[in-house]
Design a protein around this motif. Structure first.
Motif, PDB file in Angstrom:
ATOM      1  N   VAL A  21      30.365   8.864  -8.157  1.00 20.40           N
ATOM      2  CA  VAL A  21      31.434   9.095  -8.716  1.00 20.40           C
ATOM      3  C   VAL A  21      31.406   7.131  -8.787  1.00 20.40           C
ATOM      4  N   GLY A  22      31.161   6.364  -7.647  1.00 23.00           N
ATOM      5  CA  GLY A  22      31.220   5.012  -7.840  1.00 23.00           C
ATOM      6  C   GLY A  22      30.564   4.166  -8.843  1.00 23.00           C
ATOM      7  N   GLN A  23      29.048   5.285  -8.783  1.00 24.78           N
ATOM      8  CA  GLN A  23      27.953   4.444  -9.705  1.00 24.78           C
ATOM      9  C   GLN A  23      28.071   4.939 -10.742  1.00 24.78           C
ATOM     10  N   LEU A  24      28.736   5.460 -11.434  1.00 18.84           N
ATOM     11  CA  LEU A  24      29.275   6.742 -12.768  1.00 18.84           C
ATOM     12  C   LEU A  24      30.167   5.661 -13.449  1.00 18.84           C
ATOM     13  N   SER A  25      30.823   5.292 -12.255  1.00 20.81           N
ATOM     14  CA  SER A  25      32.403   4.621 -13.234  1.00 20.81           C
ATOM     15  C   SER A  25      32.235   3.152 -13.705  1.00 20.81           C
ATOM     16  N   GLN A  26      30.777   2.762 -13.126  1.00 23.02           N
ATOM     17  CA  GLN A  26      30.461   1.678 -13.543  1.00 23.02           C
ATOM     18  C   GLN A  26      29.156   1.396 -14.814  1.00 23.02           C
ATOM     19  N   ARG A  27      29.013   2.784 -15.209  1.00 24.84           N
ATOM     20  CA  ARG A  27      27.936   2.208 -16.411  1.00 24.84           C
ATOM     21  C   ARG A  27      28.595   1.773 -17.392  1.00 24.84           C
ATOM     22  N   SER A  28      28.043   1.255 -18.607  1.00 15.57           N
ATOM     23  CA  SER A  28      28.539   1.157 -19.532  1.00 15.57           C
ATOM     24  C   SER A  28      28.611   2.419 -21.003  1.00 15.57           C
ATOM     25  N   PRO A  29      29.481   2.362 -21.688  1.00 21.20           N
ATOM     26  CA  PRO A  29      30.244   3.475 -22.614  1.00 21.20           C
ATOM     27  C   PRO A  29      28.586   3.194 -23.464  1.00 21.20           C
ATOM     28  N   GLY A  30      28.220   4.876 -23.486  1.00 21.49           N
ATOM     29  CA  GLY A  30      26.763   5.476 -24.351  1.00 21.49           C
ATOM     30  C   GLY A  30      24.975   4.621 -23.405  1.00 21.49           C
ATOM     31  N   THR A  31      25.978   5.144 -21.966  1.00 20.41           N
ATOM     32  CA  THR A  31      24.877   5.044 -21.174  1.00 20.41           C
ATOM     33  C   THR A  31      24.128   6.153 -21.131  1.00 20.41           C
ATOM     34  N   ALA A  32      23.176   6.774 -20.891  1.00 17.35           N
ATOM     35  CA  ALA A  32      22.379   7.674 -20.834  1.00 17.35           C
ATOM     36  C   ALA A  32      22.441   8.496 -19.193  1.00 17.35           C
ATOM     37  N   VAL A  33      22.826   9.566 -18.764  1.00 21.34           N
ATOM     38  CA  VAL A  33      23.640   9.410 -17.565  1.00 21.34           C
ATOM     39  C   VAL A  33      22.797  11.214 -17.522  1.00 21.34           C
ATOM     40  N   ARG A  34      22.453  11.777 -16.513  1.00 25.89           N
ATOM     41  CA  ARG A  34      21.345  12.571 -16.282  1.00 25.89           C
ATOM     42  C   ARG A  34      21.508  13.132 -14.757  1.00 25.89           C
ATOM     43  N   PHE A  35      22.161  14.406 -14.535  1.00 25.76           N
ATOM     44  CA  PHE A  35      22.667  15.175 -13.891  1.00 25.76           C
ATOM     45  C   PHE A  35      20.810  16.197 -13.196  1.00 25.76           C
ATOM     46  N   HIS A  36      21.552  16.007 -12.393  1.00 24.97           N
ATOM     47  CA  HIS A  36      20.320  16.911 -10.651  1.00 24.97           C
ATOM     48  C   HIS A  36      20.890  17.890 -10.276  1.00 24.97           C
ATOM     49  N   ILE A  37      20.488  19.323  -9.668  1.00 32.04           N
ATOM     50  CA  ILE A  37      20.856  20.503  -9.078  1.00 32.04           C
ATOM     51  C   ILE A  37      20.690  20.036  -7.043  1.00 32.04           C
ATOM     52  N   ARG A  38      21.809  19.859  -6.498  1.00 32.15           N
ATOM     53  CA  ARG A  38      21.205  18.953  -5.432  1.00 32.15           C
ATOM     54  C   ARG A  38      22.653  20.006  -3.994  1.00 32.15           C
TER      55      ARG A  38
END
Length: 64
Positions: A21-38
C-alpha cells in the motif's frame, strides 16, 4: 485502501498487502501498475523480514 464491502455488489478481485500500500500510494497518477498472484505465506514472510529490519534501526533518543 481499507478492507470494506465492495461497492455496488461487484466482486473483490484482489487485495494488496500493507507493505505494498505504501508503494502504491507513492505512484504518480497514470503510472502503470501490475499485480502478481502471491501466496499468503509469501506476504507473511515479507512482513516478517520488514519488521525484523525495522527493529534493527537505531532511532535517536528524543528525550535528551
Amino acid at each position: 485502501m481499507r478492507d470494506r464491502q465492495t461497492i455496488g455488489g461487484y466482486p473483490k478481485i484482489g487485495t494488496i498487502t500493507a507493505l505494498d500500500v505504501g508503494q502504491l500510494s507513492q505512484r504518480s497518477p497514470g503510472t502503470a501498475v501490475r499485480f502478481h498472484i502471491r501466496d499468503i505465506s509469501y506476504a507473511q514472510a515479507q512482513r516478517h523480514v520488514f519488521d525484523r529490519h525495522l527493529k534493527q534501526l537505531k532511532l535517536p533518543d528524543l528525550n535528551h
